[in-house]
Design an enzyme around this catalytic site. Structure first.
Site, PDB file in Angstrom:
ATOM      1  N   CYS A 132       0.535  -1.230   0.329  1.00 31.07           N
ATOM      2  CA  CYS A 132      -0.237  -0.087   0.048  1.00 31.07           C
ATOM      3  C   CYS A 132       1.079   1.042   0.010  1.00 31.07           C
ATOM      4  CB  CYS A 132      -0.819  -0.194   0.974  1.00 31.07           C
ATOM      5  SG  CYS A 132      -2.013   1.690   1.120  1.00 31.07           S
ATOM      6  N   HIS A 156       1.930  -7.429  -6.988  1.00 36.37           N
ATOM      7  CA  HIS A 156       1.227  -6.318  -7.962  1.00 36.37           C
ATOM      8  C   HIS A 156       2.786  -5.867  -9.044  1.00 36.37           C
ATOM      9  CE1 HIS A 156      -1.351  -2.822  -8.505  1.00 36.37           C
ATOM     10  NE2 HIS A 156      -0.322  -2.630  -9.412  1.00 36.37           N
TER      11      HIS A 156
END
Length: 349
Positions: free
Chosen positions: A114, A185
């Site tokens: 994040c 990711h």
């Protein structure tokens, strides 16, 4: 008992048995802050019995020092479900993992991806990719505190890192710490100069880097995430990774999930129809309202169910406006459904 209670069974394998967690990781719905709460996960489980669902990220301190019941409670129908923790204190993460284990989560995941300022200020999230040994200490502590698999979700790098050398170094540290799987990711996170929203779109996607990591770390499971929006893209990634994680596309167009069991897991089942889904969610909402929940907290996750159908705009309007009215009940869902053209009953979304 309602005719749609079949929705409420847990995930089943083709032979009627529960799939393994590794099998379920073949497809997962990403943890998304403020979105993948337990109401959202209940809806997604109606659509796919086999995929792995994730909580939104929960701060380890909130679990240890706050109301663990409020943060960790979930419905048994959500299994298999993974808890994502945010934090960087090995002892606190260990205690949060111990508490989470008593709630029955199938997997505990550490957020190292994040990019938000709020997360960085707390020294967790993507900024931890610069501290692989600290993350490894966190993973070791978590593993010592639970018998559940401990996994990590990360980026391919941050800022000016060399995504070849730095990602390999980070991954090697995770393997040495005994991590059970990685979710990657396929974008860098630029912590200096880009907002969290920009970090989801501006850094270029590099899927081949994730493919190379998976080959290098085999047999450790490596799942891919980032910029995947269609079932065709899911199918294209599957032969090259151990699983695909879908994020915002699954949230905004949840009917995509109705084809996952067939496409990913090879399990033939009738795609859930909109009418049955609304009926199941109305039953669910009735029970939640009796416990003091608000209807709009459930309805907000359902806005995309009618996407692509005539009447979808009015469906969204009724669900978003009427569900906020004082005293709103499950009849709002049925009123929204009445605005949708259901002439093509075989259509999934």
């Amino acid at each position: 008992m309602s005719t749609h209670t079949d929705f409420q069974r847990g995930p089943l394998g083709a032979d009627g048995s529960a799939p393994s967690l590794r099998q379920s990781r073949r497809f997962s719905v990403a943890p998304m802050m403020d979105w993948t709460d337990r109401h959202c996960r209940y809806l997604h489980r109606l659509l796919t019995r086999h995929g792995l669902l994730f909580t939104e990220m929960v701060n380890s301190g909130a679990v240890v020092h706050g109301d663990a019941e409020r943060h960790l409670r979930f419905d048994d129908v959500e299994h298999p479900v993974a808890l994502q923790l945010g934090g960087s204190d090995p002892r606190e993460l260990a205690e949060a993992s111990r508490i989470a284990t008593t709630f029955g989560y199938d997997e505990i995941n550490l957020n190292v991806g994040c990019p938000s300022d709020r997360v960085q200020s707390g020294r967790f999230g993507a900024c931890l990719m610069a501290e692989p040994e600290l993350v490894a200490d966190c993973v070791r502590a978590m593993r010592d505190a639970t018998d559940r698999p401990v996994t990590v979700k990360c980026r391919i790098g941050i800022d000016d890192q060399d995504t070849e050398e730095s990602l390999d170094r980070f991954a090697d540290a995770m393997v040495a710490a005994g991590v059970d799987a990685l979710y990657v990711h396929a974008r860098k996170a630029w912590l200096k100069g880009l907002s969290p929203k920009e970090n989801r779109t501006i850094p270029p996607l590099d899927y081949p880097r994730v493919y190379r990591l998976r080959q290098r770390l085999a047999p450790l499971p490596v799942m891919i995430n980032g910029g995947i929006e269609t079932l065709e893209q899911v199918a294209a990634h599957l032969p090259l990774t151990d699983g695909v994680m879908l994020g915002r596309a699954a949230y905004h167009n949840p009917m995509l999930l109705a084809d996952i069991d067939r496409l990913v897991f090879g399990v033939e089942r009738d795609s859930p129809g909109l009418e049955a889904l609304i009926a199941a969610m109305a039953d669910y909402a009735e029970g939640q309202l009796a416990e003091g929940q608000r209807l709009n907290g459930i309805a907000r996750h359902m806005l995309g169910l009618a996407n692509g159908r005539p009447g979808a705009r009015q469906f969204r309007q009724v669900m978003s406006v009427d569900a906020c009215r004082k005293g709103a009940g499950p009849e709002v869902f049925l009123r929204a459904l009445a605005a949708v053209d259901l002439s093509d009953l075989a259509r999934a979304g």
